[in-house]
Design an enzyme around this catalytic site. Structure first.
Site, PDB file in Angstrom:
ATOM      1  N   HIS A  14      88.992 -71.996  -6.227  1.00  0.00           N
ATOM      2  CA  HIS A  14      87.303 -72.154  -5.628  1.00  0.00           C
ATOM      3  C   HIS A  14      87.590 -70.473  -5.807  1.00  0.00           C
ATOM      4  CE1 HIS A  14      84.946 -72.849  -1.578  1.00  0.00           C
ATOM      5  NE2 HIS A  14      84.699 -71.420  -2.360  1.00  0.00           N
ATOM      6  N   HIS A  16      83.412 -68.169  -7.207  1.00  0.00           N
ATOM      7  CA  HIS A  16      81.677 -68.456  -8.193  1.00  0.00           C
ATOM      8  C   HIS A  16      82.051 -67.430  -8.881  1.00  0.00           C
ATOM      9  CE1 HIS A  16      80.485 -71.129  -4.947  1.00  0.00           C
ATOM     10  NE2 HIS A  16      81.336 -70.675  -4.192  1.00  0.00           N
ATOM     11  N   HIS A 194      81.082 -77.440  -0.154  1.00  0.00           N
ATOM     12  CA  HIS A 194      81.681 -76.429   0.642  1.00  0.00           C
ATOM     13  C   HIS A 194      80.977 -77.904   1.267  1.00  0.00           C
ATOM     14  CE1 HIS A 194      81.925 -74.038  -2.852  1.00  0.00           C
ATOM     15  NE2 HIS A 194      81.617 -72.728  -1.653  1.00  0.00           N
ATOM     16  N   GLU A 197      82.211 -74.158   6.393  1.00  0.00           N
ATOM     17  CA  GLU A 197      82.637 -73.409   6.342  1.00  0.00           C
ATOM     18  C   GLU A 197      82.018 -72.679   7.905  1.00  0.00           C
ATOM     19  OE1 GLU A 197      81.725 -69.203   3.779  1.00  0.00           O
ATOM     20  OE2 GLU A 197      80.183 -71.322   3.095  1.00  0.00           O
ATOM     21  N   ASP A 275      86.729 -67.621  -3.991  1.00  0.00           N
ATOM     22  CA  ASP A 275      86.233 -67.707  -3.606  1.00  0.00           C
ATOM     23  C   ASP A 275      84.451 -66.086  -4.282  1.00  0.00           C
ATOM     24  OD1 ASP A 275      83.354 -68.805  -2.035  1.00  0.00           O
ATOM     25  OD2 ASP A 275      83.482 -67.955  -0.509  1.00  0.00           O
ATOM     26  N   ASP A 276      84.717 -64.915  -4.065  1.00  0.00           N
ATOM     27  CA  ASP A 276      83.985 -64.370  -4.224  1.00  0.00           C
ATOM     28  C   ASP A 276      83.979 -62.657  -4.371  1.00  0.00           C
ATOM     29  OD1 ASP A 276      80.667 -65.819  -4.955  1.00  0.00           O
ATOM     30  OD2 ASP A 276      81.036 -66.571  -3.039  1.00  0.00           O
TER      31      ASP A 276
END
EC number: 3.5.4.2
Length: 333
Positions: A14, A16, A194, A197, A275-276
């Site tokens: 996961h 990005h 997603h 969340e 994630d980011d």
């Protein structure tokens, strides 16, 4: 335990790629491409990375993407992330990219995917890191726009393993994208989304039922629905959990409240991911350490997170076996 985590082989599912744009690279690319950005220094960008929720993050995330213009930009972005993977002992990664963020700025789909893919191929050859590429639809845009993007992807089916669904979860339920996900499945692509969340557990259920997904991105709200929990355990449905992201975006106020270790101990197939990471303060090692500091874990539990990620990945059974053996060897050294 910190040394054990540093050496632990990891698999990231996961991530990005646009979310790995570090302020220093943002400034470098802005200068290269003569793009105006509303900051005077990388330090100012770092200071702007204080978010109240998902939307406040997305606003700055899309702004940062404006500096990505050429194929070389996308290569440089991806290569910088892959070097961090090497540092954090990530042996396999499955990367999301958001083509609509770029095609809306008149950057061609080909430019985006070719730059990213070239870096992934180079990492396989030079860094011994394997990878897969997942194209995400932006859920705040229309299904019609997603269909257009799927059409553009058909020229690159050799590079893309799956489609996903990201961006603002609230107000954009899975049902909005039922038809485009059916079309993606018919085209031979795998599907993830997603869900759960900032949105409710029902979004997880609907993503499984309506979108045919095999893996849930985030999914932490599953704990609100006992029947769903039992279903996820029975079906070994993976959750790609992102602890630092969840605390940065106030899904949980602090790491001690995060439920990822509870979910692991309940028997769910949870994995840890970043994630980011440029925006949320840490790559894979940082996420593992943050969780282990807040929730004392055994080495067996930590390594189970890697075993889970290997099983949840979109690689062949033969490759899963190879990565599992590498990980087992680390436990017994």
């Amino acid at each position: 335990m910190k040394n054990f985590i540093y050496g632990l082989p990891k698999v990231e599912l996961h991530l990005h790629i646009e979310g790995t744009l570090e302020p220093e690279l943002m400034f470098e690319l802005a200068k290269r491409n003569k793009v105006e950005i509303p900051y005077n220094s990388p330090q100012e960008v770092h200071e702007a990375y204080q978010f109240n929720n998902l939307q406040s993050f997305l606003d700055i995330y899309y702004q940062g993407a404006n500096v990505l213009i050429t194929e070389q930009d996308f290569f440089d972005l991806t290569w910088a992330y892959l070097l961090r993977c090497k540092e954090d002992n990530v042996i396999h990664t499955e990367i999301f990219f958001d083509p609509q963020t770029h095609t809306a700025r008149n950057i061609s789909f080909d430019t985006v995917v070719n730059g990213i893919y070239r870096a992934l191929e180079q990492a396989a050859a030079e860094l011994n890191i394997s990878s897969r590429l997942i194209m995400c639809f932006l859920r705040h845009l229309s299904e019609e726009s997603a269909f257009e993007t799927l059409g553009q992807a058909m020229n690159h089916k050799d590079k893309i393993i799956a489609v996903g669904l990201d961006s603002s979860e609230l107000g954009h339920p899975p049902s909005k994208f039922t038809n485009v996900f059916q079309a993606a499945l018919q085209a031979g692509l795998l599907t993830v989304a997603h869900a759960g969340e900032e949105g409710p557990a029902q979004n997880i259920h609907d993503s499984l039922e309506l979108l045919g997904i095999t893996r849930i991105d985030h999914g932490v709200r599953c704990i609100d629905d006992e029947a769903l929990m039992n279903q996820l355990i029975a079906n070994k449905t993976p959750l790609t959990v992102c602890p630092l992201s969840n605390t940065k975006l106030k899904v949980f106020d602090k790491m001690e409240q995060h439920n990822v270790v509870e979910l692991l101990r309940r028997g769910l197939c949870v994995t840890l991911n970043s994630d980011d990471p440029a925006y949320f303060g840490g790559y894979m090692n940082a996420n593992f350490i943050a969780v282990a500091n807040a929730h004392p874990m055994s080495k067996k539990e930590l390594i189970q997170l890697t075993f889970n990620a290997i099983q949840a990945s979109f690689i062949s059974e033969r490759e899963k076996k190879r990565l599992t053996e590498i990980t087992k060897a680390y436990l017994h050294q």
